[in-house]
Design an enzyme around this catalytic site. Structure first.
Site, PDB file in Angstrom:
ATOM      1  N   HIS A 185       0.826  -1.211   0.000  1.00 33.37           N
ATOM      2  CA  HIS A 185       0.000   0.000   0.000  1.00 33.37           C
ATOM      3  C   HIS A 185       0.868   1.273   0.000  1.00 33.37           C
ATOM      4  O   HIS A 185       0.851   2.045   0.965  1.00 33.37           O
ATOM      5  CB  HIS A 185      -0.870  -0.051   1.261  1.00 33.37           C
ATOM      6  CG  HIS A 185      -2.042   0.871   1.279  1.00 33.37           C
ATOM      7  ND1 HIS A 185      -1.921   2.242   1.248  1.00 33.37           N
ATOM      8  CD2 HIS A 185      -3.372   0.626   1.381  1.00 33.37           C
ATOM      9  CE1 HIS A 185      -3.132   2.787   1.312  1.00 33.37           C
ATOM     10  NE2 HIS A 185      -4.018   1.848   1.380  1.00 33.37           N
ATOM     11  N   GLU A 287      -0.874   1.349  -5.582  1.00 28.92           N
ATOM     12  CA  GLU A 287      -0.633   0.106  -4.843  1.00 28.92           C
ATOM     13  C   GLU A 287      -0.692  -1.122  -5.758  1.00 28.92           C
ATOM     14  O   GLU A 287      -1.654  -1.278  -6.513  1.00 28.92           O
ATOM     15  CB  GLU A 287      -1.702  -0.050  -3.762  1.00 28.92           C
ATOM     16  CG  GLU A 287      -1.847   1.161  -2.849  1.00 28.92           C
ATOM     17  CD  GLU A 287      -3.190   1.184  -2.146  1.00 28.92           C
ATOM     18  OE1 GLU A 287      -3.721   0.087  -1.844  1.00 28.92           O
ATOM     19  OE2 GLU A 287      -3.723   2.282  -1.907  1.00 28.92           O
TER      20      GLU A 287
HETATM   21  O1  TA6 Z   1      -6.102   1.340  -0.649  1.00 28.56           O
HETATM   22  C1  TA6 Z   1      -7.103   2.331  -0.550  1.00 28.56           C
HETATM   23  C2  TA6 Z   1      -7.861   2.086   0.744  1.00 28.56           C
HETATM   24  O2  TA6 Z   1      -8.463   0.825   0.752  1.00 28.56           O
HETATM   25  C3  TA6 Z   1      -8.863   3.217   0.926  1.00 28.56           C
HETATM   26  O3  TA6 Z   1     -10.199   2.781   0.714  1.00 28.56           O
HETATM   27  C4  TA6 Z   1      -8.620   3.675   2.370  1.00 28.56           C
HETATM   28  O4  TA6 Z   1      -9.384   2.923   3.264  1.00 28.56           O
HETATM   29  C5  TA6 Z   1      -7.128   3.410   2.486  1.00 28.56           C
HETATM   30  O5  TA6 Z   1      -6.959   2.140   1.864  1.00 28.56           O
HETATM   31  C6  TA6 Z   1      -6.543   3.509   3.871  1.00 28.56           C
HETATM   32  O6  TA6 Z   1      -6.967   2.453   4.670  1.00 28.56           O
HETATM   33  P1  TA6 Z   1      -6.447   2.449   6.217  1.00 28.56           P
HETATM   34  O7  TA6 Z   1      -7.026   1.222   6.822  1.00 28.56           O
HETATM   35  O8  TA6 Z   1      -4.954   2.441   6.181  1.00 28.56           O
HETATM   36  O9  TA6 Z   1      -6.969   3.749   6.796  1.00 28.56           O
END
Ligand code: TA6
Length: 313
Positions: A185, A287
């Site tokens: 991520h 990502e």
């Molecule tokens: O990868 C994008 C995502 O899934 C968004 O929908 C948002 O939730 C982000 O990840 C961050 O997630 P987190 O659990 O780290 O706040």
């Protein structure tokens, strides 16, 4: 619980480093750092406390500087020589065991998003075992971490060199099929989100996570509102073009048919305690993932590897 090992014979179980308390815990931290440095320190890799919370490897070699911690196998920084950090970190991030770190490369494993509890899995909030530190012949440095959970084991390998190369291999160690979803991520630093574009996904279909509708992307992605796009894309080589800092970040991937592009914009930023209200201006996530219909079903004993490579072009 932080585990250090070099081969099976030198397994050392060390209590978790809750270094926010006084006295004894700081001595625990020093013990952890001494052990890490005595086993793995090199000319280009040394271990220090990071944010007074977690031990971390600080890399400084002929290509770059970098930071990676056994906590979450979390890559926090990648600074090619003469450049600004390629990775972004929130000034409001938590650095507390059990909480995710807001920035760098969270390892979302062995599930993505709300596919399990906690969201984005346990990999990013677990202590990984540091297995090896290798100074490569080309002058780069490779660190390998391992994590074993009841249903699967994972090997996380990162090379800090001219590029940042990351590989995450999962083995189903259970006697049942394992449905694996995951993401590397990556939070990228940009000068100003409205001056940044993401290319390489033209013509690709995506799910718009904000309203669960599907679309086809026409060209380079620009940003003017909350953006949460889950692309069906096996071959994407994404280019983040930042006209403010006059740089292009190339994001390659392998073992992934999903590319996620995310910027929370203002309203979502305000709802995240570990994210500054205005910090959306300075970052974008691109990502490499196996998410939604790209989740992988591993039979017992089978493995899957996902990878991403980040470089400035
Ligand atoms: O990868 C994008 C995502 O899934 C968004 O929908 C948002 O939730 C982000 O990840 C961050 O997630 P987190 O659990 O780290 O706040």
């Amino acid at each position: 619980m932080l585990v250090l090992s070099r081969g099976k014979k030198q397994m050392i179980l060390i209590k978790k480093c809750s270094c926010n308390e006084e006295g004894k815990n700081m001595s625990d931290a020093k013990a952890i750092l001494n052990s890490l440095n005595s086993k793995f320190k090199s000319q280009t890799v040394k271990f220090e406390m990071w944010h007074d919370a977690f031990p971390a490897a600080f890399i400084s070699n002929k290509f770059c500087k970098g930071i990676v911690s056994p906590y979450g196998a979390h890559i926090a920084s990648f600074v090619p020589n003469g450049q600004k950090d390629v990775l972004w970190m929130s000034s409001k991030s938590n650095f507390i065991e059990g909480k995710a770190i807001r920035g760098g490369i969270p390892v979302c494993w062995p599930w993505f998003g709300p596919a399990g509890d906690p969201p984005h899995g346990i990999g990013r909030i677990a202590y990984w075992e540091l297995d090896s530190v290798v100074s490569e012949k080309d002058g780069s440095d490779t660190l390998t971490f391992k994590l074993k959970k009841d249903m699967a084991s994972a090997i996380f390998k990162v090379n800090f060199g001219a590029s940042l190369d990351v590989e995450l291999t999962t083995e189903n160690t259970s006697s049942n099929d394992l449905v694996l979803s995951q993401a590397l991520h990556t939070y990228f630093a940009v000068s100003e989100i409205t001056k940044a574009t993401v290319g390489g996904l033209a013509g690709k279909e995506y799910l718009r996570a904000t309203d669960k509708t599907r679309h086809v992307n026409s060209g380079d992605i620009t940003f003017s509102a909350e953006t949460d796009m889950i692309f069906d894309s096996s071959d994407a080589v994404c280019i983040i073009t930042d006209s403010g800092w006059n740089r292009k970040i190339k994001v390659e991937k392998s073992g992934s048919n999903t590319t996620v592009v995310w910027n929370p914009w203002i309203e979502k930023s305000k709802k995240m305690a570990d994210y500054g209200d205005e910090e959306y201006h300075g970052m974008v996530c691109v990502e490499a993932a196996n998410a939604h219909k790209d989740a992988r079903t591993l039979a017992p004993g089978k493995t899957h590897k996902i990878g991403t490579r980040v470089s400035l072009v």
